[in-house]
Design a protein around this motif. Sequence first.
Motif, PDB file in Angstrom:
ATOM      1  N   GLU A   1      38.074  54.384  42.904  1.00 35.70           N
ATOM      2  CA  GLU A   1      38.952  53.742  43.894  1.00 35.70           C
ATOM      3  C   GLU A   1      40.154  54.627  44.192  1.00 35.70           C
ATOM      4  N   THR A   2      40.796  55.137  43.146  1.00 33.87           N
ATOM      5  CA  THR A   2      41.998  55.964  43.297  1.00 33.87           C
ATOM      6  C   THR A   2      41.717  57.247  44.072  1.00 33.87           C
ATOM      7  N   LEU A   3      40.580  57.879  43.788  1.00 31.61           N
ATOM      8  CA  LEU A   3      40.251  59.165  44.410  1.00 31.61           C
ATOM      9  C   LEU A   3      39.515  59.015  45.745  1.00 31.61           C
ATOM     10  N   GLY A   4      39.299  57.784  46.178  1.00 30.16           N
ATOM     11  CA  GLY A   4      38.651  57.547  47.475  1.00 30.16           C
ATOM     12  C   GLY A   4      37.183  57.936  47.506  1.00 30.16           C
ATOM     13  N   LEU A   5      36.495  57.748  46.373  1.00 32.29           N
ATOM     14  CA  LEU A   5      35.071  58.101  46.309  1.00 32.29           C
ATOM     15  C   LEU A   5      34.166  56.872  46.339  1.00 32.29           C
ATOM     16  N   SER A   6      34.726  55.721  46.734  1.00 36.59           N
ATOM     17  CA  SER A   6      33.931  54.487  46.694  1.00 36.59           C
ATOM     18  C   SER A   6      32.792  54.465  47.713  1.00 36.59           C
ATOM     19  N   ASN A   7      32.826  55.367  48.692  1.00 34.40           N
ATOM     20  CA  ASN A   7      31.698  55.464  49.627  1.00 34.40           C
ATOM     21  C   ASN A   7      30.566  56.315  49.034  1.00 34.40           C
ATOM     22  N   ILE A   8      30.869  57.090  47.985  1.00 41.67           N
ATOM     23  CA  ILE A   8      29.848  57.925  47.330  1.00 41.67           C
ATOM     24  C   ILE A   8      29.298  57.227  46.091  1.00 41.67           C
ATOM     25  N   VAL A   9      30.181  56.762  45.202  1.00 42.23           N
ATOM     26  CA  VAL A   9      29.758  55.984  44.033  1.00 42.23           C
ATOM     27  C   VAL A   9      30.018  54.529  44.390  1.00 42.23           C
ATOM     28  N   THR A  10      28.946  53.804  44.733  1.00 45.69           N
ATOM     29  CA  THR A  10      29.123  52.464  45.298  1.00 45.69           C
ATOM     30  C   THR A  10      29.120  51.344  44.263  1.00 45.69           C
ATOM     31  N   LYS A  11      28.383  51.495  43.159  1.00 43.60           N
ATOM     32  CA  LYS A  11      28.338  50.437  42.151  1.00 43.60           C
ATOM     33  C   LYS A  11      28.258  51.046  40.764  1.00 43.60           C
ATOM     34  N   VAL A  12      28.938  50.397  39.815  1.00 43.90           N
ATOM     35  CA  VAL A  12      28.876  50.776  38.403  1.00 43.90           C
ATOM     36  C   VAL A  12      28.450  49.520  37.651  1.00 43.90           C
ATOM     37  N   LEU A  13      27.441  49.636  36.798  1.00 42.77           N
ATOM     38  CA  LEU A  13      26.852  48.465  36.170  1.00 42.77           C
ATOM     39  C   LEU A  13      26.508  48.739  34.711  1.00 42.77           C
ATOM     40  N   VAL A  14      26.941  47.841  33.825  1.00 44.85           N
ATOM     41  CA  VAL A  14      26.501  47.883  32.429  1.00 44.85           C
ATOM     42  C   VAL A  14      25.337  46.908  32.346  1.00 44.85           C
ATOM     43  N   PRO A  15      24.105  47.405  32.120  1.00 41.16           N
ATOM     44  CA  PRO A  15      22.953  46.497  32.099  1.00 41.16           C
ATOM     45  C   PRO A  15      23.002  45.553  30.892  1.00 41.16           C
ATOM     46  N   GLU A  16      23.372  44.310  31.179  1.00 41.84           N
ATOM     47  CA  GLU A  16      23.457  43.290  30.138  1.00 41.84           C
ATOM     48  C   GLU A  16      22.606  42.095  30.521  1.00 41.84           C
ATOM     49  N   GLU A  17      21.984  41.529  29.513  1.00 42.53           N
ATOM     50  CA  GLU A  17      21.206  40.316  29.726  1.00 42.53           C
ATOM     51  C   GLU A  17      22.069  39.159  29.255  1.00 42.53           C
ATOM     52  N   GLU A  18      22.423  38.275  30.169  1.00 38.23           N
ATOM     53  CA  GLU A  18      23.209  37.107  29.805  1.00 38.23           C
ATOM     54  C   GLU A  18      22.267  35.931  29.674  1.00 38.23           C
ATOM     55  N   THR A  19      22.340  35.283  28.535  1.00 37.00           N
ATOM     56  CA  THR A  19      21.482  34.132  28.279  1.00 37.00           C
ATOM     57  C   THR A  19      22.331  32.954  27.855  1.00 37.00           C
ATOM     58  N   ILE A  20      21.805  31.780  28.093  1.00 37.12           N
ATOM     59  CA  ILE A  20      22.460  30.564  27.614  1.00 37.12           C
ATOM     60  C   ILE A  20      21.700  30.152  26.362  1.00 37.12           C
ATOM     61  N   GLU A  21      22.368  30.214  25.242  1.00 43.33           N
ATOM     62  CA  GLU A  21      21.743  29.809  23.991  1.00 43.33           C
ATOM     63  C   GLU A  21      22.223  28.419  23.628  1.00 43.33           C
TER      64      GLU A  21
END
Length: 199
Positions: A31-51
Amino acid sequence: MEKSLVKKWFMIHTYSGYEKKVKTDLEQKIETLGLSNIVTKVLVPEEETIEERRGKKKVISRKLFPGYVMLEMEATREESGDGINFRVDSDAWYVVRNTNGVTGFVGVGSDPIPMEDDEVENIFSVIGYKNDEDEKALKEVIKVDYEVGDYVRLLSEGFENQEGKVAEIDMEHRKVKVMMEMFGRMTPIEVDLNSVEKA
């Protein structure tokens, strides 16, 4: 040589336990460096479950790939007689590579290799991530603290505080079959999973 700009998902390797910090730091830098048009999403692959344990529901997050973070980046697709190659923006590569906690891109040497589309779809289906809507659908998982052969106390009306032995657990239908002594013989009783507790 044919060139085109495409968005592809890449995997970066991080120190284990730093995945969320890397995600936050990357998003801020991008965001700060104005690269949000190049790197569009950052994701930590987590499985959320209801236990569900003892009748109480709780949302639990579990990392699918500890030590890895996914990011969607714009890449140049180059097609030639030698095959297909993907090149990422050098500024974005430098920012990602030099973020605290990042050890590098998954790929050959320092060249990032994008994930296959079917790999990405499989991961998204496991974690319940909808790429186009940015929504997550929670999967409900019920954990029970008893297993087949354990003695349990029934909580449901009509059988309250009576004990029996677990004969079968049906997670799909959320039922448990308990063998109880009734009328001088062992009789199977089918009740809800949360209607019994370990004796």
